[in-house]
Design a protein around this motif. Structure first.
Motif, PDB file in Angstrom:
ATOM      1  N   GLU A 131      -0.416 -10.219  -1.400  1.00  0.00           N
ATOM      2  CA  GLU A 131       0.203  -8.932  -1.127  1.00  0.00           C
ATOM      3  C   GLU A 131       1.202  -8.996   0.029  1.00  0.00           C
ATOM      4  N   LYS A 132       0.844  -9.720   1.099  1.00  0.00           N
ATOM      5  CA  LYS A 132       1.722  -9.743   2.268  1.00  0.00           C
ATOM      6  C   LYS A 132       2.963 -10.601   2.047  1.00  0.00           C
ATOM      7  N   GLY A 133       2.943 -11.461   1.024  1.00  0.00           N
ATOM      8  CA  GLY A 133       4.095 -12.321   0.776  1.00  0.00           C
ATOM      9  C   GLY A 133       5.337 -11.559   0.359  1.00  0.00           C
ATOM     10  N   TYR A 134       5.168 -10.307  -0.101  1.00  0.00           N
ATOM     11  CA  TYR A 134       6.311  -9.520  -0.544  1.00  0.00           C
ATOM     12  C   TYR A 134       6.961  -8.743   0.604  1.00  0.00           C
ATOM     13  N   ARG A 348     -15.494 -14.200   3.492  1.00  0.00           N
ATOM     14  CA  ARG A 348     -14.376 -14.178   4.437  1.00  0.00           C
ATOM     15  C   ARG A 348     -13.042 -14.429   3.741  1.00  0.00           C
ATOM     16  N   GLN A 349     -13.051 -15.197   2.665  1.00  0.00           N
ATOM     17  CA  GLN A 349     -11.824 -15.410   1.897  1.00  0.00           C
ATOM     18  C   GLN A 349     -11.351 -14.091   1.299  1.00  0.00           C
ATOM     19  N   ILE A 350     -12.281 -13.315   0.760  1.00  0.00           N
ATOM     20  CA  ILE A 350     -11.929 -12.027   0.155  1.00  0.00           C
ATOM     21  C   ILE A 350     -11.522 -11.017   1.219  1.00  0.00           C
ATOM     22  N   ALA A 351     -12.122 -11.120   2.416  1.00  0.00           N
ATOM     23  CA  ALA A 351     -11.877 -10.146   3.480  1.00  0.00           C
ATOM     24  C   ALA A 351     -10.492 -10.278   4.105  1.00  0.00           C
ATOM     25  N   MET A 352      -9.793 -11.379   3.862  1.00  0.00           N
ATOM     26  CA  MET A 352      -8.463 -11.574   4.445  1.00  0.00           C
ATOM     27  C   MET A 352      -7.491 -10.491   3.973  1.00  0.00           C
ATOM     28  N   GLU A 393     -14.250  -7.670  17.212  1.00  0.00           N
ATOM     29  CA  GLU A 393     -15.106  -8.173  18.278  1.00  0.00           C
ATOM     30  C   GLU A 393     -15.983  -9.310  17.760  1.00  0.00           C
ATOM     31  N   GLY A 394     -15.808 -10.491  18.363  1.00  0.00           N
ATOM     32  CA  GLY A 394     -16.616 -11.636  17.986  1.00  0.00           C
ATOM     33  C   GLY A 394     -16.163 -12.343  16.733  1.00  0.00           C
ATOM     34  N   ARG A 395     -15.008 -11.955  16.182  1.00  0.00           N
ATOM     35  CA  ARG A 395     -14.515 -12.613  14.967  1.00  0.00           C
ATOM     36  C   ARG A 395     -12.990 -12.598  14.954  1.00  0.00           C
ATOM     37  N   LEU A 396     -12.427 -13.563  14.240  1.00  0.00           N
ATOM     38  CA  LEU A 396     -10.991 -13.588  14.010  1.00  0.00           C
ATOM     39  C   LEU A 396     -10.684 -12.777  12.765  1.00  0.00           C
ATOM     40  N   VAL A 397      -9.831 -11.774  12.891  1.00  0.00           N
ATOM     41  CA  VAL A 397      -9.447 -10.937  11.754  1.00  0.00           C
ATOM     42  C   VAL A 397      -8.126 -11.466  11.210  1.00  0.00           C
ATOM     43  N   ASP A 398      -8.164 -12.025  10.010  1.00  0.00           N
ATOM     44  CA  ASP A 398      -6.974 -12.587   9.372  1.00  0.00           C
ATOM     45  C   ASP A 398      -6.289 -11.479   8.574  1.00  0.00           C
ATOM     46  N   ASP A 399      -5.347 -10.790   9.223  1.00  0.00           N
ATOM     47  CA  ASP A 399      -4.718  -9.625   8.623  1.00  0.00           C
ATOM     48  C   ASP A 399      -3.374  -9.405   9.322  1.00  0.00           C
ATOM     49  N   MET A 401      -1.981  -6.777  10.035  1.00  0.00           N
ATOM     50  CA  MET A 401      -2.061  -5.629  10.924  1.00  0.00           C
ATOM     51  C   MET A 401      -3.155  -5.799  11.973  1.00  0.00           C
ATOM     52  N   ALA A 402      -3.660  -7.014  12.158  1.00  0.00           N
ATOM     53  CA  ALA A 402      -4.811  -7.221  13.041  1.00  0.00           C
ATOM     54  C   ALA A 402      -4.559  -6.681  14.446  1.00  0.00           C
ATOM     55  N   ASP A 403      -3.419  -6.972  15.035  1.00  0.00           N
ATOM     56  CA  ASP A 403      -3.137  -6.526  16.397  1.00  0.00           C
ATOM     57  C   ASP A 403      -3.034  -5.005  16.466  1.00  0.00           C
ATOM     58  N   ALA A 404      -2.358  -4.409  15.487  1.00  0.00           N
ATOM     59  CA  ALA A 404      -2.213  -2.952  15.480  1.00  0.00           C
ATOM     60  C   ALA A 404      -3.559  -2.261  15.302  1.00  0.00           C
ATOM     61  N   LEU A 405      -4.407  -2.822  14.446  1.00  0.00           N
ATOM     62  CA  LEU A 405      -5.720  -2.221  14.222  1.00  0.00           C
ATOM     63  C   LEU A 405      -6.605  -2.364  15.453  1.00  0.00           C
ATOM     64  N   ALA A 406      -6.538  -3.506  16.119  1.00  0.00           N
ATOM     65  CA  ALA A 406      -7.300  -3.696  17.349  1.00  0.00           C
ATOM     66  C   ALA A 406      -6.831  -2.724  18.432  1.00  0.00           C
ATOM     67  N   ALA A 407      -5.519  -2.494  18.503  1.00  0.00           N
ATOM     68  CA  ALA A 407      -4.990  -1.553  19.488  1.00  0.00           C
ATOM     69  C   ALA A 407      -5.457  -0.130  19.204  1.00  0.00           C
ATOM     70  N   LEU A 408      -5.497   0.241  17.917  1.00  0.00           N
ATOM     71  CA  LEU A 408      -6.000   1.565  17.560  1.00  0.00           C
ATOM     72  C   LEU A 408      -7.465   1.721  17.957  1.00  0.00           C
ATOM     73  N   TRP A 409      -8.239   0.695  17.716  1.00  0.00           N
ATOM     74  CA  TRP A 409      -9.644   0.724  18.127  1.00  0.00           C
ATOM     75  C   TRP A 409      -9.746   0.916  19.640  1.00  0.00           C
ATOM     76  N   ALA A 410      -8.922   0.190  20.367  1.00  0.00           N
ATOM     77  CA  ALA A 410      -8.994   0.267  21.831  1.00  0.00           C
ATOM     78  C   ALA A 410      -8.617   1.650  22.340  1.00  0.00           C
ATOM     79  N   SER A 411      -7.660   2.296  21.678  1.00  0.00           N
ATOM     80  CA  SER A 411      -7.196   3.599  22.157  1.00  0.00           C
ATOM     81  C   SER A 411      -8.034   4.767  21.643  1.00  0.00           C
ATOM     82  N   GLU A 412      -8.598   4.639  20.443  1.00  0.00           N
ATOM     83  CA  GLU A 412      -9.275   5.767  19.809  1.00  0.00           C
ATOM     84  C   GLU A 412     -10.790   5.673  19.869  1.00  0.00           C
TER      85      GLU A 412
END
Length: 449
Positions: A131-134, A348-352, A393-399, A401-412
């Motif tokens: 999906e992200k390749g496009y 974890r392969q599916i969760a990417m 937290e405690g895992r690498l999120v292969d996504d 939007m990973a940074d944006a989602l982590a920032a939303l978590w931190a702010s909200e």
């Protein structure tokens, strides 16, 4: 050490390995495939192998990797040869696939990629870029290579291409055609017009479970076939390919391998996305939250299995357009496929790349029910598991939007993250705006963790 698979050691292959019926050296390349990972080698390449086994002509494949040299380094020393190895019920004997002739690594030789696509003998470009390749544009992107090849084909009178997206995206042909047309229009209006009149982008639905091949898999394959195969793929027996019957020129007889050519793919792709892919993603996030590693472990969990059954049968099925298949039997068959312990598929392969997947796998279903004031408790539970997963937290999120989602978590925080993602003006409002009752349910599930 066991010798490595190549044309020079074919005599050492175990007699049980099925070999191509055609003279591989006598076949030219008629297809370029971009994104030559395990899925392509277990799916489209096998259908092409079937077509040539049935007497079809020059349809060998030039594979292209847009980034990593890994597949090239697996296949090049093996002369493009690899084995297909089925696991589980009805598994066939190992099979040598001869359809892939060469693999190009785009960053190493970008001009060779354009040359391959512009070759007058090539009629089809297929794509599995995820999906992200496009999303990528500009130099070195999928659109860059195809755009340059189309401009050359137009100038040299080589004829149009059929460009086939084989990724899990709704209306994948229409979406790719629109994106490529927009890209071409920004660079070269003449080529953009030529593309619209001379090329075709049929939509497709693809289905086969293909886990990432492990070192254990490769060792098992070597014991079975008698030589070492670094490019081996391991998969299930089931496979399906539904293709919109709209081509710009000749095509292989993929129906020899069971491909279906239909007027409209949309009903098939919606069923697969919302049922199989939707259930897969739910198994990934719910299973990881409960400490599971593989799909077959998650579907055996009594806390998860009823949610997966409900997601497919009660939440996804009512949203689906009429299709020539029994959707409730399809749900039963999917659950049976998920239980295949002989084909360990890592969660974890599916969760990417979940942010790129859940709009079509989950949010379309949720939106359909929300418009009818109906609730989807299974999907809401899975969505809460995804929200918690991307906290990171405690895992690498292969996504992407990973940074944006982590920032939303931190702010909200837990009390506001659901609304920031799925409320009015939320990050995913284009796909689904959750009613208040669902926002409260998501927040409650997150608070209970």
């Amino acid at each position: 050490m066991t010798q490595r698979l190549s044309r020079d050691v074919l005599a050492q292959l175990a007699p049980s390995v099925h070999r191509p019926d055609y003279d591989r050296d006598a076949k030219a390349c008629g297809i370029v495939h971009v994104g030559i990972g395990a899925f392509h080698r277990a799916h489209q390449a096998v259908y092409t192998d079937d077509a040539m086994n049935g007497g079809d002509g020059n349809w060998c494949i030039t594979g292209v990797s847009l980034r990593s040299p890994d597949v090239h380094d697996q296949l090049a020393p093996q002369d493009g040869l690899y084995t297909l190895n089925e696991r589980g019920p009805n598994a066939a004997a190992p099979r040598l696939i001869g359809a892939v002739r060469r693999v190009l690594v785009a960053p190493r030789d970008p001009s060779a990629v354009v040359d391959a696509m512009a070759d007058p003998g090539v009629h089809i470009v297929t794509l599995t870029v995820t999906e992200k390749g496009y999303l990528a544009r500009g130099e070195g992107s999928l659109y860059d290579y195809i755009g340059k090849a189309l401009a050359r084909r137009r100038s040299q009178g080589s004829g149009g291409l059929t460009l086939i997206s084989c990724d899990n995206l709704p209306h994948n042909g229409e979406r790719f055609s629109a994106a490529l047309g927009e890209y071409l229009e920004s660079l070269d209006a003449d080529t953009a017009r030529w593309f619209q009149t001379e090329c075709a982008c049929p939509s497709t639905m693809v289905d086969r479970i293909v886990p990432m091949t492990t070192d254990t898999d490769r060792a098992d394959v070597a014991r079975t076939i008698g030589v070492r195969d670094e490019a081996a793929v391991v998969t299930e027996h089931f496979h399906q390919w539904v293709i919109e019957d709209r081509f710009a020129g000749p095509r292989p007889r993929w129906e020899a391998g069971g491909a279906q050519f239909v007027r409209d793919v949309r009903a098939y792709e919606a069923a697969k996305l919302r049922m199989l892919n939707g259930a897969h993603s739910a198994l990934a996030y719910l299973g990881l939250a409960r400490g599971h590693e593989y799909v077959h472990q998650a579907i055996a969990d009594p806390q998860i299995a009823p949610l997966i059954a409900r997601l497919m049968r009660e939440e996804a099925v009512p949203t689906l357009p009429s299709v020539d298949m029994d959707l409730l039997r399809y749900a039963d068959a999917l659950i049976e496929r998920f239980t295949n312990a002989a084909l360990p598929h890592r969660l974890r392969q599916i969760a990417m790349d979940g942010s790129q997947k859940i709009p079509q796998r989950w949010l379309a279903t949720l939106d359909w029910h929300s418009r009818r004031n109906q609730r989807c408790p299974a999907l809401i539970t899975a969505l809460a598991a995804w929200i918690d997963y991307v906290r990171g937290e405690g895992r690498l999120v292969d996504d992407p939007m990973a940074d944006a989602l982590a920032a939303l978590w931190a702010s909200e925080g837990r009390g506001g993250i659901a609304r920031a993602l799925f409320g009015p003006q939320g990050r995913f409002e284009a796909s689904w705006v959750a009613p208040e009752v669902d926002l409260q349910a998501l927040t409650g599930l997150l608070d209970s963790d």
